[in-house]
Design an enzyme around this catalytic site. Structure first.
Site, short mmCIF file in Angstrom:
data_model
loop_
_atom_site.label_atom_id
_atom_site.label_comp_id
_atom_site.label_asym_id
_atom_site.label_seq_id
_atom_site.Cartn_x
_atom_site.Cartn_y
_atom_site.Cartn_z
N ILE A 103 -23.57 -25.29 92.42
CA ILE A 103 -23.75 -26.44 93.31
C ILE A 103 -24.11 -26.01 94.72
O ILE A 103 -24.84 -26.72 95.43
CB ILE A 103 -22.49 -27.35 93.30
CG1 ILE A 103 -22.74 -28.63 94.10
CG2 ILE A 103 -21.27 -26.60 93.83
CD1 ILE A 103 -23.94 -29.45 93.65
N GLY A 158 -21.12 -29.85 85.21
CA GLY A 158 -20.30 -30.60 86.15
C GLY A 158 -20.54 -30.12 87.57
O GLY A 158 -21.66 -29.72 87.91
N GLU A 159 -19.53 -30.16 88.41
CA GLU A 159 -19.55 -29.78 89.82
C GLU A 159 -20.72 -30.40 90.60
O GLU A 159 -21.20 -29.82 91.58
CB GLU A 159 -19.51 -28.26 90.00
CG GLU A 159 -20.69 -27.47 89.50
CD GLU A 159 -20.49 -25.95 89.59
OE1 GLU A 159 -21.38 -25.27 90.14
OE2 GLU A 159 -19.45 -25.45 89.10
N GLY A 160 -21.20 -31.57 90.16
CA GLY A 160 -22.26 -32.26 90.88
C GLY A 160 -23.64 -31.67 90.67
O GLY A 160 -24.61 -32.09 91.34
N GLU A 176 -17.34 -33.10 90.38
CA GLU A 176 -15.93 -32.77 90.18
C GLU A 176 -15.74 -31.36 89.65
O GLU A 176 -16.67 -30.74 89.14
CB GLU A 176 -15.28 -33.77 89.21
CG GLU A 176 -16.08 -34.09 87.95
CD GLU A 176 -16.40 -32.91 87.06
OE1 GLU A 176 -15.49 -32.09 86.82
OE2 GLU A 176 -17.54 -32.81 86.58
#
Length: 337
Positions: free
Chosen positions: A103, A303-305, A161
């Site tokens: 990210i 994940g993690e945006g 997240e």
């Protein structure tokens, strides 16, 4: 925006502002005069009008775009529902802060101001198979931590997240909020095999049975089966709606944070764009429930945006063409006869 009580949260969810229809119409009128056949830029045109309506500007901008990654730990991991230990959440937050995660690279390339919000990582939520994941005050605190990340002058908010075990919480939220077979919402998460997925299904069924008699409103569902980072995403997205800030959603878990809200208020996600459709099997079903069509389908499931960040340059392209192209009159090009 601040949620001082469950009732305040419910009131905010019940009274949602909409886009500026007059500004959207003005942006549409400009689109009709640009030097191209009508509709020839496809979804780029739709995105420009979407952004115009929510920003209240006929020529929308992306000068202040923010990505926020919320991190939390989950007590349900004691049942072995993840391929990774809970310690990884803390370690990955350190990696985010050091600039070494996916990210960090994607946010930089997308022109996103990246914020990492770690939520009480030393104090995991309770095991929701035999009690609520959070007390009411804990859930309100998480909702407000999310809402605090929304400034009224933001042009776009991207949410993501990090939290080992949160795909289990996400599937439980979806099953309780939207129904269907639990197995339809459960996937491998961080890399479970078929046996691990079946075990995750069994854990979620146990949790749903335990909470079956509890109220089904959005707040109670979030506090019973969610996590701090998931509630924070819900708070951020609801606050963004009230500030009329468009939101770029990430994958299954970020979208699952909205499932209890959409179940109670079906129009909740109208100010959101779906950055991508992840490889987590429940995500496509969830986007269908939200009436959102993903901008990208790249097989991502990090994940993690990350998926939200990859999609932001598409919004930049949409606004560049909408704002920068000449009209037929300006370019001395003959329009359609």
């Amino acid at each position: 925006m601040r949620f001082d009580s469950p009732e305040a949260f419910a009131a905010a969810l019940a009274d949602l502002p909409g886009p500026d229809a007059a500004v959207r119409d003005a942006a549409s009128a400009r689109q009709a005069q640009l030097t191209k056949p009508a509709g020839s830029l496809g979804r780029l045109e739709e995105i420009a009008l979407f952004m115009a309506g929510w920003q209240g500007k006929a020529r929308p901008s992306l000068d202040r775009a923010r990505a926020v990654i919320f991190a939390g730990n989950h007590g349900v991991t004691r049942h072995g529902v993840s391929a990774f230990p809970a310690d990884v959440t803390v370690q990955m937050v350190a990696n985010f802060e050091a600039g070494g995660a996916a990210i960090n690279q994607l946010a930089r390339e997308a022109g996103l101001d990246l914020h990492i919000v770690a939520l009480d990582l030393d104090n995991p939520t309770a095991d929701f198979t035999d009690g609520p994941a959070m007390r009411a005050d804990e859930c309100l605190n998480a909702l407000n931590r999310g809402a605090e990340m929304v400034d009224a002058d933001l042009d776009l908010l991207a949410v993501g997240e990090m939290g080992i075990g949160n795909s289990t919480a996400a599937a439980a939220l979806c099953a309780r909020s939207l129904g269907g077979d639990v197995r339809d919402w459960v996937g491998p998460g961080t890399g479970l095999d078929a046996t691990g997925v079946a075990h995750k299904v069994a854990v979620i069924k146990r949790a749903l049975a335990f909470h079956a008699g509890a109220p089904h409103d959005a707040f109670e569902t979030l506090r019973r089966l969610g996590g701090r980072e998931i509630a924070a995403i819900a708070g951020a997205v609801l606050a963004a709606r009230h500030a009329r800030v468009p939101v770029m959603l990430d994958g299954f878990i970020a979208c699952a944070a909205l499932a209890p809200l959409v179940a109670q208020q079906p129009s909740l996600a109208e100010h959101c764009l779906a950055g991508h459709c992840s490889a987590e099997p429940g995500h496509r079903r969830l986007l269908h429930q939200f009436s959102l069509t993903p901008l990208l389908q790249l097989g991502m499931r990090l994940g993690e945006g990350s998926g939200a960040a990859v999609a932001v340059p598409i919004v930049r392209a949409a606004l560049a063409t909408h704002n920068g192209m000449a009209t037929f009159a300006e370019a001395s090009v003959s329009g359609k006869l």
